[in-house]
Scaffold this motif. Structure first.
Motif, short mmCIF file in Angstrom:
data_model
loop_
_atom_site.label_atom_id
_atom_site.label_comp_id
_atom_site.label_asym_id
_atom_site.label_seq_id
_atom_site.Cartn_x
_atom_site.Cartn_y
_atom_site.Cartn_z
N LEU A 250 -10.45 7.17 -14.61
CA LEU A 250 -11.40 7.99 -13.85
C LEU A 250 -11.25 9.46 -14.24
N SER B 127 -10.07 6.10 -2.06
CA SER B 127 -10.88 7.31 -2.24
C SER B 127 -11.76 7.58 -1.02
N LEU C 7 -6.03 13.72 -10.58
CA LEU C 7 -7.47 13.44 -10.53
C LEU C 7 -8.18 14.40 -9.57
N GLU C 8 -7.57 14.58 -8.41
CA GLU C 8 -8.17 15.46 -7.40
C GLU C 8 -8.34 16.87 -7.97
N HIS D 193 -2.94 10.74 -8.33
CA HIS D 193 -3.96 11.16 -7.37
C HIS D 193 -4.15 12.67 -7.41
N TRP E 163 -10.04 0.98 6.24
CA TRP E 163 -8.79 1.17 5.48
C TRP E 163 -7.69 0.26 6.03
N PHE F 61 -18.65 9.13 -1.34
CA PHE F 61 -17.23 9.38 -1.04
C PHE F 61 -16.88 9.06 0.40
N LEU G 260 -13.53 18.79 -6.60
CA LEU G 260 -14.68 18.57 -5.71
C LEU G 260 -14.71 19.54 -4.53
N LEU G 261 -13.57 20.19 -4.28
CA LEU G 261 -13.54 21.09 -3.12
C LEU G 261 -13.75 22.55 -3.52
N ARG H 249 1.00 4.06 -2.90
CA ARG H 249 0.76 5.48 -2.62
C ARG H 249 1.87 6.33 -3.24
N ALA I 222 0.84 -1.21 0.00
CA ALA I 222 0.00 0.00 0.00
C ALA I 222 0.88 1.26 0.00
N TYR J 289 -7.39 -0.83 -4.96
CA TYR J 289 -6.68 0.10 -4.06
C TYR J 289 -7.15 1.55 -4.30
N VAL J 290 -7.28 1.93 -5.58
CA VAL J 290 -7.67 3.32 -5.89
C VAL J 290 -9.04 3.64 -5.31
N LEU J 291 -9.99 2.74 -5.51
CA LEU J 291 -11.35 3.04 -5.04
C LEU J 291 -11.46 2.94 -3.52
N LEU K 58 -10.66 7.75 1.91
CA LEU K 58 -9.87 8.61 2.82
C LEU K 58 -10.09 10.08 2.45
N GLY K 59 -9.95 10.38 1.16
CA GLY K 59 -10.24 11.74 0.70
C GLY K 59 -11.70 12.08 0.94
C1 HEM Z 1 -11.29 16.37 -3.62
C2 HEM Z 1 -10.94 15.14 -3.84
C3 HEM Z 1 -9.96 14.38 -2.99
C4 HEM Z 1 -9.25 14.77 -1.90
C5 HEM Z 1 -9.28 16.09 -1.18
C6 HEM Z 1 -8.43 13.67 -1.51
C7 HEM Z 1 -7.61 13.65 -0.42
C8 HEM Z 1 -7.00 12.55 0.09
C9 HEM Z 1 -6.40 12.44 1.39
C10 HEM Z 1 -6.34 13.56 2.42
C11 HEM Z 1 -5.95 11.19 1.54
C12 HEM Z 1 -5.29 10.61 2.80
C13 HEM Z 1 -3.94 10.07 2.65
C14 HEM Z 1 -2.91 11.06 2.31
O1 HEM Z 1 -2.55 11.88 3.16
O2 HEM Z 1 -2.39 11.01 1.17
C15 HEM Z 1 -6.25 10.49 0.31
C16 HEM Z 1 -5.90 9.21 0.05
C17 HEM Z 1 -6.21 8.56 -1.11
N1 HEM Z 1 -7.05 8.99 -2.11
FE1 HEM Z 1 -7.77 10.82 -2.28
N2 HEM Z 1 -8.65 12.62 -2.36
C18 HEM Z 1 -9.59 13.03 -3.26
C19 HEM Z 1 -10.14 12.30 -4.26
C20 HEM Z 1 -9.77 11.01 -4.55
C21 HEM Z 1 -10.35 10.23 -5.61
C22 HEM Z 1 -11.48 10.70 -6.51
C23 HEM Z 1 -9.70 9.04 -5.61
C24 HEM Z 1 -9.90 7.85 -6.49
C25 HEM Z 1 -11.06 7.52 -7.04
C26 HEM Z 1 -8.72 9.07 -4.55
C27 HEM Z 1 -7.87 8.05 -4.21
C28 HEM Z 1 -7.10 8.02 -3.08
C29 HEM Z 1 -6.24 6.92 -2.70
C30 HEM Z 1 -5.97 5.64 -3.50
C31 HEM Z 1 -5.70 7.24 -1.45
C32 HEM Z 1 -4.84 6.33 -0.58
C33 HEM Z 1 -3.44 6.80 -0.47
C34 HEM Z 1 -2.70 5.88 0.48
O3 HEM Z 1 -2.32 4.80 0.03
O4 HEM Z 1 -2.55 6.26 1.63
N3 HEM Z 1 -8.81 10.29 -3.91
N4 HEM Z 1 -6.91 11.34 -0.54
#
Ligand code: HEM
Length: 195
Positions: A189, A125, A29-30, A26, A161, A150, A35-36, A19, A15, A120-122, A127-128
């Motif tokens: 995506l 998501s 895509l974000e 990531h 998680w 979400f 979205l924010l 990451r 994992a 993993y990706v979904l 977490l975000g």
């Molecule tokens: C506004 C949109 C999003 C925000 C603000 C956001 C923010 C975050 C945050 C804060 C984390 C926590 C871990 C870290 O500190 O990196 C995270 C993890 C993650 N997000 Fe997002 N995310 C968003 C959208 C998405 C979307 C749409 C996807 C996929 C469909 C996605 C996939 C992931 C994945 C795979 C992780 C896990 C990372 C790990 O392995 O720790 N995120 N995201």
């Protein structure tokens, strides 16, 4: 910053590797989904959920019917959340049936490692989703009961998680192929759901 280590080998676990290898995807895509944006825009959010619906309808069907991970994934399916959210935002069942499907999502379920990367990706998501849920809470148009796609696990997000990470760590798969599956998922995506 890699805090998560596999103590049997002192190497980053899968994992953590995923990451690191997908952080650019990531971020991209974000940023594209936006979205924010403030104020959170109801119509824009509805359209993003409709696109995710088209993705999950195909992707979850492929996992359910063709993947060895069907049993693990069953309790993490998000299509019911999308249907619930779309209904809460006023979409009828008939309208949902007419939504376009992302046919390319079927090809993401392509061998164990790449499928795992995609899952993993979904899972990640969610977490975000915590951040998105906080933002939506102030939007003024949030339907009664909120939106759950979400943020499907609410207070159990961390627990779910960690459960996913433990399970992921037990899978013996090619890491490069897993990264490839995750990158392909982020890319699809972005091309499918971003406005
Ligand atoms: C506004 C949109 C999003 C925000 C603000 C956001 C923010 C975050 C945050 C804060 C984390 C926590 C871990 C870290 O500190 O990196 C995270 C993890 C993650 N997000 Fe997002 N995310 C968003 C959208 C998405 C979307 C749409 C996807 C996929 C469909 C996605 C996939 C992931 C994945 C795979 C992780 C896990 C990372 C790990 O392995 O720790 N995120 N995201």
């Amino acid at each position: 910053m890699y805090r998560s280590l596999d103590f049997r080998t002192s190497l980053p676990d899968l994992a953590t590797h995923l990451r690191a290898e997908t952080s650019g995807a990531h971020h991209s895509l974000e940023t594209s989904l936006d979205l924010l944006r403030r104020p959170a825009d109801r119509q824009g959010f509805l359209e993003v959920l409709e696109r995710f619906h088209g993705f999950h309808a195909v992707w979850e069907g492929a996992i359910r019917t063709r993947s060895t991970y069907a049993a693990f994934h069953a309790s993490r399916a998000r299509l019911p959340h999308l249907r619930r959210d779309l209904a809460a935002l006023g979409r009828t069942t008939a309208e949902m049936r007419m939504l376009p499907h992302c046919l390319e999502a079927d090809a993401l379920v392509d061998g164990a490692a790449r499928t795992l990367g995609s899952i993993y990706v979904l899972e990640g998501s969610t977490l975000g989703g915590q951040v998105i849920a906080r933002e939506l809470a102030d939007s003024g148009w949030l339907p009664r009961g909120g939106l759950t796609y979400f943020n499907p696990h609410g207070r159990r997000t961390g627990e779910m998680w960690r459960g996913f990470r433990t399970w992921l760590g037990d899978q013996e798969v090619d890491w490069d192929e897993t990264v490839e599956g995750a990158r392909r998922t982020f890319a699809l995506l972005e091309s499918w759901a971003a406005r």
